[in-house]
Design a protein around this motif. Sequence first.
Motif, mmCIF file in Angstrom:
data_model
loop_
_atom_site.group_PDB
_atom_site.id
_atom_site.type_symbol
_atom_site.label_atom_id
_atom_site.label_comp_id
_atom_site.label_asym_id
_atom_site.label_seq_id
_atom_site.Cartn_x
_atom_site.Cartn_y
_atom_site.Cartn_z
ATOM 1 N N GLU A 259 3.077 -5.447 -8.466
ATOM 2 C CA GLU A 259 1.869 -5.325 -7.635
ATOM 3 C C GLU A 259 1.573 -3.883 -7.267
ATOM 4 N N CYS A 260 2.606 -3.070 -7.095
ATOM 5 C CA CYS A 260 2.361 -1.669 -6.717
ATOM 6 C C CYS A 260 2.203 -0.752 -7.929
ATOM 7 N N GLY A 261 2.400 -1.301 -9.113
ATOM 8 C CA GLY A 261 2.217 -0.511 -10.323
ATOM 9 C C GLY A 261 3.478 0.135 -10.853
ATOM 10 N N SER B 295 0.834 -1.202 0.000
ATOM 11 C CA SER B 295 0.000 0.000 0.000
ATOM 12 C C SER B 295 0.867 1.250 0.000
ATOM 13 N N GLU C 111 1.241 6.288 -7.113
ATOM 14 C CA GLU C 111 0.111 7.156 -7.438
ATOM 15 C C GLU C 111 0.450 8.626 -7.235
ATOM 16 N N SER D 152 2.384 1.541 -3.438
ATOM 17 C CA SER D 152 1.361 1.973 -4.400
ATOM 18 C C SER D 152 1.052 3.457 -4.257
#
Length: 260
Positions: free
Chosen positions: A59-61, A18, A25, A21
Amino acid sequence: MATLFAESQTDPDDEALSLMSAQVEAVALAGVEASHIWPELVRGMMCQSPSRMIGALRECGALYQILPEVAAIFGVPQLSDEPAQVDLGEHMLRALDEAALGNASLPVRFALLVMNIGKSDSPREHLPVHYKHVERGRPRIEALCARFEAPEDCKELALVALAECERVHRVSKMRAGPVAAMLERLGAFDAPERFRQLMTVCACDFCAHPGRSGQAYQKSALLDIAFEACTDADHAAEDQTMARAEAIARAFRSLRWSDA
C-alpha cells in the motif's frame, strides 16, 4: 513499521500509511542493501500476521522496490473452485497466514511468498492458466535469493515448491507408479524434513483458496500412506522404484500403478 503490523492484530491506519508512503517517495530505500532488509522481512514473515506486513509494504509502495517480483503477482488471476478465479497476490497473502496459523518454518513461509512469481507475466491469452511459469520462475527465485542472501534451505524449498506443488495437488491413488517416482523426486526417503516442509507448503496453498481454511489436505494424507507403504517394500529388489510402486499399489488397493 510494516513488520510491527505483522506482530499486531490491527491493520495500518491512514496516518501510518501516509508516513510510510512519504518515506518511500523520499527515496529512503535508495541504496539500502537487500541483505540489510532481509532480517526485517524474516521477522515479519515469522509473525502471526505476515500478510499485514506484505499488505502494508504494498500500500505504501515499498513492495515494488523491495520485492518487485512479488508485487507483480497482484492482480494476476489464478484458477480456483468458487469463485473460479482468485487474485494470485491475495491468494499468497492468505497462504502466508495459513502458514502462520500452523507455526510453519521460515523456509515454508518463504516458499509461499515467492513460488508463484513466474506467473506474473503469463501471456494474457492463456490466463488464468500459466504455461511455462516454472521456467520463468526458477531464475527469478534464484536471483531474489542471491539478492537477499537468503539461506540455502529457503532457496531449495522454494525451488522444489515451484516445480512440484501443482503436481502434488494432482496426485492420484490410481497411479501408484508415478506416486513412487514422485516420492523419490521429492526426497521423501533422502531428505524427509524438506519433504514434510513441502507438504506444509502444499497444504497452506490448498487452504488459501476460498472456503478451504482449516480443511484437511487429502493429498498429503495420500502421500503419507504411500510413504509408509514403501517402508515395507523389498529393499533388496533390483528395481527399487518398481518395488515401491507395487507396495503403494497394494496400499491403495489398486492394480493401476504403471506409468501408463
